[in-house]
Design an enzyme around this catalytic site. Structure first.
Site, mmCIF file in Angstrom:
data_model
loop_
_atom_site.group_PDB
_atom_site.id
_atom_site.type_symbol
_atom_site.label_atom_id
_atom_site.label_comp_id
_atom_site.label_asym_id
_atom_site.label_seq_id
_atom_site.Cartn_x
_atom_site.Cartn_y
_atom_site.Cartn_z
ATOM 1 N N ARG A 14 0.861 -1.171 0.000
ATOM 2 C CA ARG A 14 0.000 0.000 0.000
ATOM 3 C C ARG A 14 0.905 1.230 0.000
ATOM 4 O O ARG A 14 2.056 1.172 0.431
ATOM 5 C CB ARG A 14 -0.894 0.031 1.239
ATOM 6 N N LYS A 40 -2.229 -2.525 7.815
ATOM 7 C CA LYS A 40 -3.667 -2.382 8.056
ATOM 8 C C LYS A 40 -4.135 -3.459 9.012
ATOM 9 O O LYS A 40 -3.792 -4.630 8.861
ATOM 10 C CB LYS A 40 -4.423 -2.480 6.730
ATOM 11 N N HIS A 45 -2.490 2.878 -5.768
ATOM 12 C CA HIS A 45 -3.123 1.597 -5.441
ATOM 13 C C HIS A 45 -3.289 0.714 -6.678
ATOM 14 O O HIS A 45 -3.424 -0.505 -6.563
ATOM 15 C CB HIS A 45 -4.483 1.847 -4.779
ATOM 16 N N ARG A 88 -0.662 -1.912 -6.764
ATOM 17 C CA ARG A 88 -0.932 -3.026 -5.837
ATOM 18 C C ARG A 88 -1.954 -3.983 -6.455
ATOM 19 O O ARG A 88 -1.790 -5.207 -6.383
ATOM 20 C CB ARG A 88 -1.454 -2.460 -4.513
ATOM 21 N N HIS A 148 -4.379 -9.279 3.380
ATOM 22 C CA HIS A 148 -5.844 -9.261 3.491
ATOM 23 C C HIS A 148 -6.292 -10.157 4.637
ATOM 24 O O HIS A 148 -5.797 -11.281 4.777
ATOM 25 C CB HIS A 148 -6.498 -9.751 2.195
ATOM 26 N N TYR A 184 -9.759 -10.099 -7.461
ATOM 27 C CA TYR A 184 -8.796 -10.111 -8.568
ATOM 28 C C TYR A 184 -9.038 -11.270 -9.523
ATOM 29 O O TYR A 184 -8.595 -11.228 -10.674
ATOM 30 C CB TYR A 184 -7.368 -10.143 -8.022
#
Length: 319
Positions: free
Chosen positions: A136, A161, A267, A270, A293, A302
């Site tokens: 990120r 995150k 982003h 990424r 994630h 994706y």
């Protein structure tokens, strides 16, 4: 408790929990906005109904994004639970802002290389890490010298995150550039030390336990700012990392020099990292871990990008 004392208490609670300065500013901004919305009424004189009214107003009248409404909700919940010791509990009649279902914008490998070809210096290296490591933007900017592990070919992402640590791949193409970047950081750090500076922001617990680390080279930012500045919390003059706007402008300028008409942001690289890994046959759990994630369902988006055409259907005009 006056409003000024209330905001001071909010700051104290946020800093005690070691939240980022960006979170502190965002929470204070939403709390002030919430209080002003209700004509400067003190939060203790309001209940869940007033909170729901404000949040519904954001969704229905201001048409804010779901993430924006959620940030406002988090700020107000923090205020009542952690500062006022009055947890709000479940919300009835809360109208959630709709979350648009959009597929991520992805660059092809050729497009990514074209953008990179129009960049140089530290911005090119940062963008290589966005694309080559799936970082990120904030994770890339916050990298420290010690986070680059050349021996194991990996990059440590600290406090990402969800306040989680993880490792991701270190691109071979970036290794020599990273070594040169670290040399530049070392020279800059030595100059700062000679002038009586060189302190760096550390995680609160670490700063208390090992106070000498504030001037250590390993904890210096990998992409330091060109200027020293006074930290708004400690008021110590130190060198922070490059700003997000610095990288954003560089990417925008590089894209403008190509014929790419996609809406490209930091982003996007990424997204491209994840899509290209899946395209190359890596399993989705591996990609999930590299991206950091929490749920594999987030990574699953994706797989939709990889579908050829609409749902894999061949157009009849091509028959």
């Amino acid at each position: 408790m006056s409003e000024s004392k209330l905001l001071t208490k909010v700051r104290e609670e946020i800093r005690r929990r070691n939240y980022s300065y960006r979170t502190e500013k965002a929470y204070l901004r939403w709390i002030i906005r919430f209080i002003k919305f209700h004509a400067l009424t003190h939060p203790l004189k309001m209940e869940k109904e007033e909170v729901v009214e404000f949040l519904n107003w954001l969704a229905n009248e201001r048409n804010v994004a779901a993430s924006t409404q959620n940030q406002a909700l988090c700020a107000i919940v923090f205020l009542y639970k952690q500062v006022l010791n009055e947890p709000l509990g479940a919300f009835d009649n809360l109208q959630r802002a709709s979350e648009p279902k959009r597929l991520p914008v992805v660059l092809s490998a050729k497009e990514a290389r074209r953008v990179l070809a129009n960049m140089e210096g530290d911005v090119r290296l940062m963008t290589e890490l966005l694309y080559g490591s799936g970082l990120r933007q904030s994770e890339c900017l916050r990298l420290r010298v010690k986070d680059i592990d050349f021996e194991f070919n990996q990059i440590w992402v600290r406090n990402g995150k969800g306040k989680k640590d993880r490792t991701t791949v270190l691109p071979e193409v970036s290794k020599e550039k990273l070594k040169n970047q670290i040399k530049r950081v070392k020279l800059l750090h030595q100059k700062d030390l000679e002038k009586g500076y060189g302190e760096i922001i550390l995680p609160k617990a670490l700063a208390k336990k090992y106070p000498s680390l504030v001037t250590s080279f390993g904890w210096q930012y990998l992409f330091p700012s060109n200027r020293r500045a006074k930290d708004p919390r400690s008021e110590v003059t130190q060198r922070y990392h490059k700003s997000s706007s610095y990288l954003h402008k560089a990417i925008k300028e590089a894209v403008s020099k190509t014929n790419i008409i996609k809406k490209v942001s930091s982003h996007t690289f990424r997204h491209s990292f994840a899509t290209h890994l899946l395209q190359d046959g890596y399993d989705i759990r591996t990609v999930q871990e590299l991206l950091g994630h929490k749920n594999v369902s987030t990574t699953m988006v994706y797989t939709h990008v990889l579908k050829k055409g609409g749902r894999g259907v061949k157009s009849p005009i091509d028959n």
